[in-house]
Design a protein around this motif. Structure first.
Motif, PDB file in Angstrom:
ATOM      1  N   TYR A  71      74.563 -56.455 135.569  1.00  0.00           N
ATOM      2  CA  TYR A  71      74.947 -56.068 134.221  1.00  0.00           C
ATOM      3  C   TYR A  71      74.534 -54.638 133.889  1.00  0.00           C
ATOM      4  O   TYR A  71      74.537 -54.233 132.738  1.00  0.00           O
ATOM      5  CB  TYR A  71      74.364 -57.039 133.200  1.00  0.00           C
ATOM      6  CG  TYR A  71      74.894 -58.446 133.359  1.00  0.00           C
ATOM      7  CD1 TYR A  71      76.268 -58.687 133.329  1.00  0.00           C
ATOM      8  CD2 TYR A  71      74.046 -59.513 133.578  1.00  0.00           C
ATOM      9  CE1 TYR A  71      76.777 -59.964 133.495  1.00  0.00           C
ATOM     10  CE2 TYR A  71      74.543 -60.803 133.746  1.00  0.00           C
ATOM     11  CZ  TYR A  71      75.901 -61.013 133.703  1.00  0.00           C
ATOM     12  OH  TYR A  71      76.407 -62.288 133.881  1.00  0.00           O
ATOM     13  N   GLY A  72      74.180 -53.876 134.919  1.00  0.00           N
ATOM     14  CA  GLY A  72      73.862 -52.475 134.720  1.00  0.00           C
ATOM     15  C   GLY A  72      72.484 -52.249 134.135  1.00  0.00           C
ATOM     16  O   GLY A  72      71.672 -53.169 133.975  1.00  0.00           O
ATOM     17  N   CYS A  73      72.213 -50.981 133.815  1.00  0.00           N
ATOM     18  CA  CYS A  73      70.892 -50.617 133.267  1.00  0.00           C
ATOM     19  C   CYS A  73      71.044 -49.510 132.231  1.00  0.00           C
ATOM     20  O   CYS A  73      70.257 -48.563 132.198  1.00  0.00           O
ATOM     21  CB  CYS A  73      69.942 -50.207 134.391  1.00  0.00           C
ATOM     22  SG  CYS A  73      70.548 -48.832 135.402  1.00  0.00           S
ATOM     23  N   ASP A  74      72.068 -49.622 131.390  1.00  0.00           N
ATOM     24  CA  ASP A  74      72.321 -48.593 130.381  1.00  0.00           C
ATOM     25  C   ASP A  74      71.148 -48.402 129.432  1.00  0.00           C
ATOM     26  O   ASP A  74      71.012 -47.335 128.812  1.00  0.00           O
ATOM     27  CB  ASP A  74      73.567 -48.949 129.560  1.00  0.00           C
ATOM     28  CG  ASP A  74      74.850 -48.819 130.362  1.00  0.00           C
ATOM     29  OD1 ASP A  74      74.763 -48.455 131.555  1.00  0.00           O
ATOM     30  OD2 ASP A  74      75.939 -49.094 129.810  1.00  0.00           O
ATOM     31  N   ARG A  76      73.296 -46.187 141.441  1.00  0.00           N
ATOM     32  CA  ARG A  76      73.964 -46.211 140.139  1.00  0.00           C
ATOM     33  C   ARG A  76      74.678 -44.883 139.862  1.00  0.00           C
ATOM     34  O   ARG A  76      75.814 -44.855 139.397  1.00  0.00           O
ATOM     35  CB  ARG A  76      72.950 -46.473 139.027  1.00  0.00           C
ATOM     36  CG  ARG A  76      72.391 -47.869 138.977  1.00  0.00           C
ATOM     37  CD  ARG A  76      73.384 -48.826 138.377  1.00  0.00           C
ATOM     38  NE  ARG A  76      72.846 -50.172 138.293  1.00  0.00           N
ATOM     39  CZ  ARG A  76      73.579 -51.256 138.135  1.00  0.00           C
ATOM     40  NH1 ARG A  76      74.894 -51.151 138.042  1.00  0.00           N
ATOM     41  NH2 ARG A  76      73.027 -52.439 138.066  1.00  0.00           N
ATOM     42  N   VAL A  77      73.997 -43.786 140.149  1.00  0.00           N
ATOM     43  CA  VAL A  77      74.588 -42.469 139.916  1.00  0.00           C
ATOM     44  C   VAL A  77      75.842 -42.288 140.761  1.00  0.00           C
ATOM     45  O   VAL A  77      76.902 -41.874 140.271  1.00  0.00           O
ATOM     46  CB  VAL A  77      73.565 -41.358 140.224  1.00  0.00           C
ATOM     47  CG1 VAL A  77      74.233 -39.980 140.142  1.00  0.00           C
ATOM     48  CG2 VAL A  77      72.389 -41.428 139.259  1.00  0.00           C
ATOM     49  N   LEU A  78      75.739 -42.609 142.045  1.00  0.00           N
ATOM     50  CA  LEU A  78      76.883 -42.450 142.946  1.00  0.00           C
ATOM     51  C   LEU A  78      78.040 -43.357 142.538  1.00  0.00           C
ATOM     52  O   LEU A  78      79.216 -42.965 142.605  1.00  0.00           O
ATOM     53  CB  LEU A  78      76.454 -42.755 144.385  1.00  0.00           C
ATOM     54  CG  LEU A  78      75.478 -41.757 145.011  1.00  0.00           C
ATOM     55  CD1 LEU A  78      74.996 -42.261 146.367  1.00  0.00           C
ATOM     56  CD2 LEU A  78      76.131 -40.387 145.161  1.00  0.00           C
ATOM     57  N   ASN A  79      77.726 -44.564 142.102  1.00  0.00           N
ATOM     58  CA  ASN A  79      78.770 -45.498 141.691  1.00  0.00           C
ATOM     59  C   ASN A  79      79.529 -44.988 140.466  1.00  0.00           C
ATOM     60  O   ASN A  79      80.760 -45.110 140.389  1.00  0.00           O
ATOM     61  CB  ASN A  79      78.145 -46.863 141.400  1.00  0.00           C
ATOM     62  CG  ASN A  79      79.176 -47.966 141.262  1.00  0.00           C
ATOM     63  OD1 ASN A  79      80.002 -48.172 142.158  1.00  0.00           O
ATOM     64  ND2 ASN A  79      79.142 -48.674 140.151  1.00  0.00           N
ATOM     65  N   GLU A  80      78.807 -44.412 139.515  1.00  0.00           N
ATOM     66  CA  GLU A  80      79.463 -43.859 138.332  1.00  0.00           C
ATOM     67  C   GLU A  80      80.310 -42.643 138.689  1.00  0.00           C
ATOM     68  O   GLU A  80      81.390 -42.432 138.137  1.00  0.00           O
ATOM     69  CB  GLU A  80      78.425 -43.484 137.264  1.00  0.00           C
ATOM     70  CG  GLU A  80      77.646 -44.670 136.690  1.00  0.00           C
ATOM     71  CD  GLU A  80      78.538 -45.685 135.999  1.00  0.00           C
ATOM     72  OE1 GLU A  80      79.646 -45.336 135.556  1.00  0.00           O
ATOM     73  OE2 GLU A  80      78.117 -46.855 135.891  1.00  0.00           O
ATOM     74  N   LEU A  81      79.831 -41.846 139.642  1.00  0.00           N
ATOM     75  CA  LEU A  81      80.617 -40.694 140.086  1.00  0.00           C
ATOM     76  C   LEU A  81      81.912 -41.141 140.746  1.00  0.00           C
ATOM     77  O   LEU A  81      82.983 -40.574 140.498  1.00  0.00           O
ATOM     78  CB  LEU A  81      79.798 -39.842 141.065  1.00  0.00           C
ATOM     79  CG  LEU A  81      78.668 -39.001 140.461  1.00  0.00           C
ATOM     80  CD1 LEU A  81      77.843 -38.354 141.557  1.00  0.00           C
ATOM     81  CD2 LEU A  81      79.248 -37.927 139.526  1.00  0.00           C
TER      82      LEU A  81
END
Length: 393
Positions: free
Chosen positions: A312-315, A351-356
């Motif tokens: 569920y992410g980590c926003d 997480r960073v790479l996935n968002e990119l």
């Protein structure tokens, strides 16, 4: 084991057309079940009319609308001893699913439940099926299954075959839960029994945007994730209070003394972080940091890295400044503290790479900044302490 009586339980509510497709996939099994029980949870559509056309191929139980848990409890009360296969009313079973699952018991006589893999699918307006990959899946040893399941649910009821005696032993489904009742039950099963598994795909899980739940408990698709998080948090606060710390250590790991305590605290903290229960996670990480000054092992570092990898992410680490400060404070200058915070930072790289990759540049940048803050939190705190010492002198 192949002669064991197999009962299929299908709880349903107002999904008559999808239910018929599911039943067709059960009827098409290469190893047919001995009984198929559909539990009609007070449907108001034409479910009962359609089921009546199937004759004695299906046994139908009907109750007033009470939700999936109550429907399954009713089905279990009427099921014979043997093996139970719970099938959702919108999924499709692979033709060899039941045979594959039954065979697993033959390969491992000590197993009390077995499971296989799934893939996801959707149906477009023209009726064409599009298949996706499994999504989140964890390959693990039987002794690691409880911990892996607590990290995130990856095994689902249509992919499981369970001895009825095990269901009888762990108790009924929790009727107070509108969501995550299958997850809560899976954890009870995993805690109580030996498992066996296969990487073979045994069912297709439908992806759709319809309402989830029944009657007054129904939720829309845009509420789904927040409700799952909310219900999972309720489950894991109870687990935190009731499970022994040793249950967070895989049985094959021979740890004792401070090493066992720290490993268990880090493992529990990581699980709570993935459920966004950061108050509990930070308490465990802080306690683990103070157990011993020995550096973290490679296994412990891997545990902490997984803390920010929940499905569920980590926003919240972007939006909650107090949380970031609390995480930074874990790096108090001790080697274990520095390693814990550094491992959390490294866990953000994916997480960073996935968002990119998804083209979400602003979110990737925000996560990257959080990663940098955590990565250098230890060094910053050391400099602050040195500066304070000099001012004091």
């Amino acid at each position: 084991m192949s002669c064991q009586f197999v009962t299929v339980l299908i709880p349903t509510y107002n999904r008559s057309e999808l239910l018929l497709a599911t039943l067709a996939s059960v009827f098409a099994q290469s190893r047919l079940p001995d009984e198929i029980v559909v539990i009609n949870d007070g449907s108001t559509d034409d479910t009962l009319k359609r089921l009546s056309m199937l004759g004695d191929r299906v046994r139908v139980l009907t109750q007033e609308n009470q939700g999936k848990s109550a429907a399954l409890n009713l089905g279990l009360r009427h099921a014979r001893d043997g093996l139970i296969w719970i099938v959702d009313d919108d999924d499709l079973m692979d033709p060899d699913a039941l045979q594959t699952l039954v065979d697993l018991f033959g390969h491992d006589a000590g197993a009390e439940f077995v499971y296989g893999r799934h893939e996801r699918f959707s149906v477009n307006p023209s009726g064409e099926i599009r298949r996706f990959d499994t999504g989140y899946w964890c390959e693990c040893l039987p002794g690691e299954f409880l911990i892996a399941t607590m990290e995130d649910m990856f095994v689902h009821q249509p992919g499981m075959l369970v001895r009825k005696s095990l269901y009888d032993r762990v108790g009924p489904f929790d009727i107070s839960r509108a969501r995550s009742q299958d997850y809560e039950m899976l954890i009870r099963l995993a805690r109580s029994a030996t498992v066996a598994s296969t990487e073979d795909v045994v069912f297709l899980q439908r992806v759709h945007d319809g309402e989830r739940g029944a009657g007054e408990r129904a939720i829309s698709s845009d509420q789904r994730d927040s409700k799952w998080v909310e219900n999972d948090q309720s489950i894991f606060r109870n687990i935190y209070a009731s499970f022994d710390l040793k249950e967070y250590i895989p049985p094959h790991m021979e740890l004792t003394g401070p090493a066992a305590l720290r490993y268990a605290l880090l493992s529990r903290g990581e699980i709570m972080a993935r459920k966004k229960l950061w108050d509990l996670a930070i308490a465990d990480f802080g306690a683990a940091r103070d157990v011993t000054t020995d550096p973290l092992s490679e296994a412990e570092t891997r545990i902490v890295r997984r803390s920010l990898a929940g499905k569920y992410g980590c926003d919240e680490i972007i939006t909650d400044r107090a949380l970031m400060l609390a995480l930074e404070r874990l790096a108090d200058g001790s080697r274990p503290g520095l390693q814990i915070v550094s491992s959390l930072a490294l866990g953000l790289r994916w997480r960073v790479l996935n968002e990119l990759r998804g083209g979400h540049m602003l979110k990737a940048l925000a996560l990257f900044l959080c990663m940098i803050k955590l990565r250098f939190a230890g060094a910053i705190r050391v400099k602050r302490d040195v500066r304070r010492t000099k001012l004091a002198d």
